[in-house]
Design an enzyme around this catalytic site. Structure first.
Site, PDB file in Angstrom:
ATOM      1  N   ASP A 131       0.859  -1.175   0.000  1.00 55.12           N
ATOM      2  CA  ASP A 131       0.000   0.000   0.000  1.00 55.12           C
ATOM      3  C   ASP A 131       0.902   1.234   0.000  1.00 55.12           C
ATOM      4  OD1 ASP A 131      -2.398   1.618   0.508  1.00 55.12           O
ATOM      5  OD2 ASP A 131      -1.624   1.801   2.554  1.00 55.12           O
ATOM      6  N   LYS A 163     -11.761   6.292  -2.631  1.00 53.99           N
ATOM      7  CA  LYS A 163     -12.166   7.515  -1.934  1.00 53.99           C
ATOM      8  C   LYS A 163     -13.656   7.836  -2.107  1.00 53.99           C
ATOM      9  CE  LYS A 163      -8.065   7.674  -0.493  1.00 53.99           C
ATOM     10  NZ  LYS A 163      -7.819   6.885   0.740  1.00 53.99           N
ATOM     11  N   ALA A 220     -13.165  10.095  10.118  1.00 55.89           N
ATOM     12  CA  ALA A 220     -12.599  10.084   8.773  1.00 55.89           C
ATOM     13  C   ALA A 220     -11.721   8.871   8.543  1.00 55.89           C
ATOM     14  CB  ALA A 220     -11.799  11.362   8.532  1.00 55.89           C
ATOM     15  N   ALA A 269      -0.124   5.195   1.382  1.00 60.03           N
ATOM     16  CA  ALA A 269      -0.250   6.044   2.572  1.00 60.03           C
ATOM     17  C   ALA A 269      -0.300   5.205   3.835  1.00 60.03           C
ATOM     18  CB  ALA A 269      -1.487   6.922   2.480  1.00 60.03           C
ATOM     19  N   ARG A 280     -10.450  -2.075  -3.393  1.00 59.28           N
ATOM     20  CA  ARG A 280     -10.533  -2.787  -2.116  1.00 59.28           C
ATOM     21  C   ARG A 280     -11.919  -2.715  -1.484  1.00 59.28           C
ATOM     22  NH1 ARG A 280      -5.480   0.705  -0.128  1.00 59.28           N
ATOM     23  NH2 ARG A 280      -3.826  -0.376  -1.254  1.00 59.28           N
ATOM     24  N   HIS A 331     -15.278   5.620   0.279  1.00 63.13           N
ATOM     25  CA  HIS A 331     -14.980   6.109   1.625  1.00 63.13           C
ATOM     26  C   HIS A 331     -15.988   7.195   2.016  1.00 63.13           C
ATOM     27  CE1 HIS A 331     -11.564   6.989   4.653  1.00 63.13           C
ATOM     28  NE2 HIS A 331     -12.610   7.694   5.037  1.00 63.13           N
ATOM     29  N   MET A 388     -11.009   3.815   6.039  1.00 65.65           N
ATOM     30  CA  MET A 388      -9.771   3.959   5.273  1.00 65.65           C
ATOM     31  C   MET A 388      -9.355   2.647   4.621  1.00 65.65           C
ATOM     32  SD  MET A 388      -7.829   6.454   4.450  1.00 65.65           S
ATOM     33  CE  MET A 388      -8.102   7.633   5.758  1.00 65.65           C
ATOM     34  N   ASP A 408      -1.796  -1.058   5.845  1.00 63.87           N
ATOM     35  CA  ASP A 408      -2.090  -0.552   7.195  1.00 63.87           C
ATOM     36  C   ASP A 408      -3.582  -0.502   7.489  1.00 63.87           C
ATOM     37  OD1 ASP A 408      -2.217   1.677   5.275  1.00 63.87           O
ATOM     38  OD2 ASP A 408      -2.603   2.920   7.040  1.00 63.87           O
TER      39      ASP A 408
END
Length: 273
Positions: free
Chosen positions: A16, A57, A49, A18, A164, A60, A53, A190
């Site tokens: 990944d 986006k 927020a 970030a 994902r 999200h 994750m 992460d």
């Protein structure tokens, strides 16, 4: 019929971005989500927020809009619950803000450049994928290259029909890198959706406890923790990542060499993920 042999060694590690390779604590997306919702008159906390994750986006933002607190704020302001068209409007406000800020937050995580060099010296290919769309990833890639981070493959969330936790981004890496078996790959992430992506793709999976979204620490906060503080952060992050059933949990990618050695031992013994 001849049966192909199982892989006996690793071929690639797929990372990944970030919170894994860059942006310790994964702050670039979270802070911009907060700012984007504020432009529509809604208060979203950093903790909220961070919740979804790892997914694309737009998805999200849809997940945030489905939260009762945020949905009720939207209804109070606009007289209706947020529709997909409303989600798109927030996304279209979010995207240019993300483009503006992402490079600023995307410093390489300490030790990553050295790790990637060591992996290549072992003959491993370096794949990557992200919840960022391609337009944002171009900004991340530009900065990353100046710090010695140049994976062999980069897949953005809008490069595949379903991002994902579906396996498409990880599998696109397998195809583009010309790998022989998904079991010869490690997926490092992460977030729970990123770990689930790797599991659905049939790969070994590694969750990161302290450098990413689950712990939510800045680099300075991480460095200032004593061992008790680190253990508390590990426990908090483990509770978030463990439901995705990663094969391994480590603090940061600096701990990856020991995982690689263990996976190669398991492969040589005929084991698969």
């Amino acid at each position: 019929m001849t049966v192909s042999p199982l892989p006996v060694r690793l071929e690639a590690v797929i990372f990944d971005w970030a919170g894994t390779l860059v942006d310790f604590g994964s702050f670039a997306p979270t802070k911009v989500f907060v700012d984007a919702f504020a432009q529509f008159g809604m208060e979203v906390s950093l903790t909220q927020a961070r919740g979804p994750m790892g997914v694309g986006k737009w998805d999200h933002i849809r997940a945030l809009c489905d939260e009762a607190d945020i949905a009720s704020q939207y209804q109070a302001r606009f007289g209706r619950l947020p529709t997909d068209e409303d989600v798109t409007a927030i996304y279209e406000r979010f995207l240019p803000m993300q483009l503006e800020k992402v490079a600023q937050y995307s410093a390489a995580i300490p030790g990553v450049a050295e790790l990637l060099r060591a992996l290549r010296q072992r003959g491993l290919k370096i794949g990557s994928c992200s919840g960022y769309p391609d337009s944002v990833m171009r900004r991340v890639i530009e900065r990353a290259a100046t710090e010695g981070l140049e994976p062999d493959c980069i897949v953005a969330s809008d490069d595949v029909p379903r991002a994902r936790p579906a396996p498409a981004m990880a599998l696109k890496n397998v195809v583009e890198l010309g790998l022989s078996d998904v079991a010869a790959c490690i997926k490092v992430d992460d977030t729970a959706p990123g770990i689930e992506e790797g599991r659905r793709a049939g790969m070994w999976t590694v969750g990161l406890l302290l450098s990413g979204n689950a712990a939510g620490l800045t680099l300075d906060e991480y460095l200032s923790l004593d061992e008790a503080g680190r253990q508390e952060a590990r426990s908090r992050a483990s509770a978030e990542l463990s439901p995705a059933a990663p094969h391994y949990l480590i603090d940061t990618v600096a701990d990856l060499p020991a995982v690689i050695a263990d996976v190669e031992s398991r492969l040589s013994a005929g084991r698969r993920p």
